[in-house]
Design an enzyme around this catalytic site. Structure first.
Site, PDB file in Angstrom:
ATOM      1  N   SER A 120     -16.355 -37.087 -44.141  1.00  0.00           N
ATOM      2  CA  SER A 120     -16.030 -36.980 -42.669  1.00  0.00           C
ATOM      3  C   SER A 120     -16.017 -38.536 -42.176  1.00  0.00           C
ATOM      4  O   SER A 120     -15.614 -38.657 -41.031  1.00  0.00           O
ATOM      5  CB  SER A 120     -17.185 -36.091 -41.947  1.00  0.00           C
ATOM      6  OG  SER A 120     -18.448 -36.328 -42.282  1.00  0.00           O
ATOM      7  N   HIS A 141     -10.195 -33.270 -44.917  1.00  0.00           N
ATOM      8  CA  HIS A 141     -11.262 -33.204 -44.099  1.00  0.00           C
ATOM      9  C   HIS A 141     -11.294 -31.960 -43.454  1.00  0.00           C
ATOM     10  O   HIS A 141     -10.381 -31.857 -42.326  1.00  0.00           O
ATOM     11  CB  HIS A 141     -11.322 -34.440 -43.378  1.00  0.00           C
ATOM     12  CG  HIS A 141     -12.753 -34.416 -42.345  1.00  0.00           C
ATOM     13  ND1 HIS A 141     -12.486 -35.079 -40.964  1.00  0.00           N
ATOM     14  CD2 HIS A 141     -13.871 -33.763 -42.646  1.00  0.00           C
ATOM     15  CE1 HIS A 141     -13.606 -34.655 -40.437  1.00  0.00           C
ATOM     16  NE2 HIS A 141     -14.233 -33.893 -41.246  1.00  0.00           N
ATOM     17  N   ASN A 191     -13.115 -37.865 -36.193  1.00  0.00           N
ATOM     18  CA  ASN A 191     -14.506 -38.470 -36.003  1.00  0.00           C
ATOM     19  C   ASN A 191     -14.572 -39.761 -35.194  1.00  0.00           C
ATOM     20  O   ASN A 191     -15.619 -40.078 -34.693  1.00  0.00           O
ATOM     21  CB  ASN A 191     -15.425 -38.540 -37.268  1.00  0.00           C
ATOM     22  CG  ASN A 191     -15.573 -36.882 -37.427  1.00  0.00           C
ATOM     23  OD1 ASN A 191     -16.113 -36.162 -36.581  1.00  0.00           O
ATOM     24  ND2 ASN A 191     -15.978 -36.673 -39.090  1.00  0.00           N
TER      25      ASN A 191
HETATM   26  N1  CAA Z   1     -17.487 -18.423 -39.668  1.00  0.00           N
HETATM   27  C1  CAA Z   1     -16.659 -17.547 -39.543  1.00  0.00           C
HETATM   28  N2  CAA Z   1     -16.019 -17.181 -38.437  1.00  0.00           N
HETATM   29  C2  CAA Z   1     -16.751 -17.665 -37.301  1.00  0.00           C
HETATM   30  C3  CAA Z   1     -17.721 -18.566 -37.400  1.00  0.00           C
HETATM   31  C4  CAA Z   1     -18.264 -18.973 -38.747  1.00  0.00           C
HETATM   32  N3  CAA Z   1     -19.082 -19.760 -38.912  1.00  0.00           N
HETATM   33  N4  CAA Z   1     -18.306 -18.928 -36.307  1.00  0.00           N
HETATM   34  C5  CAA Z   1     -17.731 -18.226 -35.344  1.00  0.00           C
HETATM   35  N5  CAA Z   1     -16.670 -17.375 -36.004  1.00  0.00           N
HETATM   36  C6  CAA Z   1     -15.645 -16.605 -35.603  1.00  0.00           C
HETATM   37  C7  CAA Z   1     -16.443 -15.413 -35.015  1.00  0.00           C
HETATM   38  O1  CAA Z   1     -16.363 -14.153 -35.749  1.00  0.00           O
HETATM   39  C8  CAA Z   1     -15.385 -14.942 -33.567  1.00  0.00           C
HETATM   40  O2  CAA Z   1     -14.188 -14.340 -34.264  1.00  0.00           O
HETATM   41  P1  CAA Z   1     -13.366 -13.278 -33.370  1.00  0.00           P
HETATM   42  O3  CAA Z   1     -13.009 -14.076 -32.149  1.00  0.00           O
HETATM   43  O4  CAA Z   1     -12.171 -12.964 -34.266  1.00  0.00           O
HETATM   44  O5  CAA Z   1     -14.283 -12.304 -33.331  1.00  0.00           O
HETATM   45  C9  CAA Z   1     -14.512 -16.301 -33.367  1.00  0.00           C
HETATM   46  O6  CAA Z   1     -14.906 -17.195 -34.503  1.00  0.00           O
HETATM   47  C10 CAA Z   1     -15.252 -16.908 -31.948  1.00  0.00           C
HETATM   48  O7  CAA Z   1     -16.808 -16.795 -32.262  1.00  0.00           O
HETATM   49  P2  CAA Z   1     -17.773 -16.441 -31.269  1.00  0.00           P
HETATM   50  O8  CAA Z   1     -17.229 -15.204 -30.237  1.00  0.00           O
HETATM   51  O9  CAA Z   1     -19.051 -16.108 -31.734  1.00  0.00           O
HETATM   52  O10 CAA Z   1     -18.230 -17.787 -30.444  1.00  0.00           O
HETATM   53  P3  CAA Z   1     -17.118 -18.715 -29.576  1.00  0.00           P
HETATM   54  O11 CAA Z   1     -16.017 -18.134 -29.032  1.00  0.00           O
HETATM   55  O12 CAA Z   1     -17.945 -19.565 -28.616  1.00  0.00           O
HETATM   56  O13 CAA Z   1     -16.507 -19.494 -30.910  1.00  0.00           O
HETATM   57  C11 CAA Z   1     -16.505 -21.445 -32.086  1.00  0.00           C
HETATM   58  C12 CAA Z   1     -17.420 -20.303 -31.738  1.00  0.00           C
HETATM   59  C13 CAA Z   1     -15.514 -21.080 -32.935  1.00  0.00           C
HETATM   60  C14 CAA Z   1     -17.579 -22.268 -33.090  1.00  0.00           C
HETATM   61  C15 CAA Z   1     -16.391 -22.286 -30.856  1.00  0.00           C
HETATM   62  O14 CAA Z   1     -17.517 -22.531 -30.076  1.00  0.00           O
HETATM   63  C16 CAA Z   1     -15.708 -23.643 -31.284  1.00  0.00           C
HETATM   64  O15 CAA Z   1     -14.522 -23.910 -31.429  1.00  0.00           O
HETATM   65  N6  CAA Z   1     -16.543 -24.733 -31.148  1.00  0.00           N
HETATM   66  C17 CAA Z   1     -16.198 -26.038 -31.417  1.00  0.00           C
HETATM   67  C18 CAA Z   1     -16.321 -26.374 -33.014  1.00  0.00           C
HETATM   68  C19 CAA Z   1     -15.823 -27.732 -33.148  1.00  0.00           C
HETATM   69  O16 CAA Z   1     -15.399 -28.750 -32.390  1.00  0.00           O
HETATM   70  N7  CAA Z   1     -15.791 -27.901 -34.460  1.00  0.00           N
HETATM   71  C20 CAA Z   1     -15.410 -29.295 -35.008  1.00  0.00           C
HETATM   72  C21 CAA Z   1     -16.620 -30.238 -35.422  1.00  0.00           C
HETATM   73  S1  CAA Z   1     -16.021 -31.666 -35.806  1.00  0.00           S
HETATM   74  C22 CAA Z   1     -16.021 -31.416 -37.566  1.00  0.00           C
HETATM   75  O17 CAA Z   1     -16.015 -30.496 -38.188  1.00  0.00           O
HETATM   76  C23 CAA Z   1     -15.730 -32.649 -38.303  1.00  0.00           C
HETATM   77  C24 CAA Z   1     -16.840 -33.334 -38.765  1.00  0.00           C
HETATM   78  O18 CAA Z   1     -16.660 -34.129 -39.756  1.00  0.00           O
HETATM   79  C25 CAA Z   1     -18.167 -33.584 -37.926  1.00  0.00           C
END
Ligand code: CAA
Length: 283
Positions: A120, A141, A191
């Protein structure tokens, strides 16, 4: 275009497991490696649990789930990745570890294999220089959680061959992802933007401007972010956030990237976020 059929994933944690799952869902055969066969097997079991939840929710057919799992083979040695067309490394975000792993992967894998890293923030050029094939090393990434997030950021190292870049883009698209391209600069694209946001939220908390709950609600309800920055930091892992913040601070050389003490202290305490049951929140 890509002739890729088999994929090796090195590291079966949060990111590696997600990458292996999405690769297998996209029809690739996947060799999943970790520090031991037991660790790789445990990684596959986590994927199985995730797929079982999808089956429960009626979003995935049980037969399809079995088919996906059938494509994932845990392996205990890097030699098990030797014949893969692409190996995607997703080990801990530590430069010395990644350097060692790439020297070993270079020795273990067939000459034609593309060696990709899910780093990352660590320089692709530095990682590639550990191998005798820097032109076949590229950054791939993925975002967390991998099965849900649309984006893959592809990073060209200084020596990355254009055909290797194109094959990697084609692979990411075949895995159902949308690609953005970054040159090899600290934090790449995503990032460079995200970690200063999270770090600033840490400073706001540390200075007592507001509570963690209010900081996160501010971003969620006021900015329409799906999660607040502290919640997201807990999801990513505070150790990973700190490692990236340190790279930005060191390599961009500006005090504005200095990691907040509260972030350092949480990591020192072992409060790394969801994965340890406590970060800025308790789980
Ligand atoms: N694996 C598989 N599916 C997942 C999951 C996981 N770990 N977490 C959530 N889901 C799925 C759920 O099953 C759900 O699917 P359906 O809508 O089909 O039922 C969907 O995602 C939505 O989940 P939730 O309803 O439980 O919760 P939510 O609507 O709050 O979504 C989230 C959860 C997708 C994590 C959302 O909060 C989100 O997009 N958060 C931001 C995530 C983000 O910014 N990620 C990038 C991080 S930066 C990075 O990764 C780079 C780095 O190097 C640091």
């Amino acid at each position: 275009m890509s002739q890729i059929k088999s994929i090796g994933v090195l590291g079966s944690g949060q990111m590696g497991g997600g990458i292996a799952q999405v690769a297998a869902q996209s029809g690739y055969s996947v060799a999943l490696a970790d520090i031991s066969l037991a660790a790789a097997t445990a990684g596959k079991q986590k994927i199985e649990k995730g797929l079982a939840k999808l089956v429960e929710k009626g979003k995935l057919d049980a037969a399809k789930s079995a088919e996906i799992l059938g494509r994932i083979t845990p392996v205990g040695e890097l030699a098990g990745l030797a014949d893969c067309d692409v190996v995607i490394e997703a080990a801990t975000e530590n430069v010395e570890l990644k350097k060692q792993l790439f020297a070993k992967l270079d020795a273990a894998c067939q000459k034609a294999s593309i060696l990709a890293t899910n780093t990352s923030s660590i320089s692709i050029t530095v990682i590639a220089a550990q191998t005798k094939r820097p032109e076949r090393v590229v950054g791939m990434h993925f975002m967390n959680p991998v099965p849900v997030m649309q984006l893959v950021e592809i990073i060209r190292g200084l020596a990355t061959d254009n055909a290797v870049y194109e094959s990697t883009v084609a692979l990411a698209r075949a895995m159902g992802k949308t690609v953005v391209t970054s040159n090899d600069a600290p934090g790449f694209l995503v990032n460079r933007i995200l970690i200063p946001l999270i770090n600033e939220a840490c400073f706001v908390l540390q200075e007592g401007v507001g509570t963690a709950e209010d900081i996160d609600a501010g971003a969620r309800l006021g900015l329409n972010h799906p999660m607040g920055p502290l919640q997201l930091a807990d999801l990513i892992g505070l150790d990973t956030c700190l490692a990236i913040a340190e790279v930005l601070h060191r390599d961009l050389g500006d005090d504005k990237y200095r990691p907040a003490t509260i972030l350092r202290n949480h990591v020192a305490a072992g409060w790394l976020g969801r994965k340890t049951g406590r970060g800025f929140y308790r789980y």
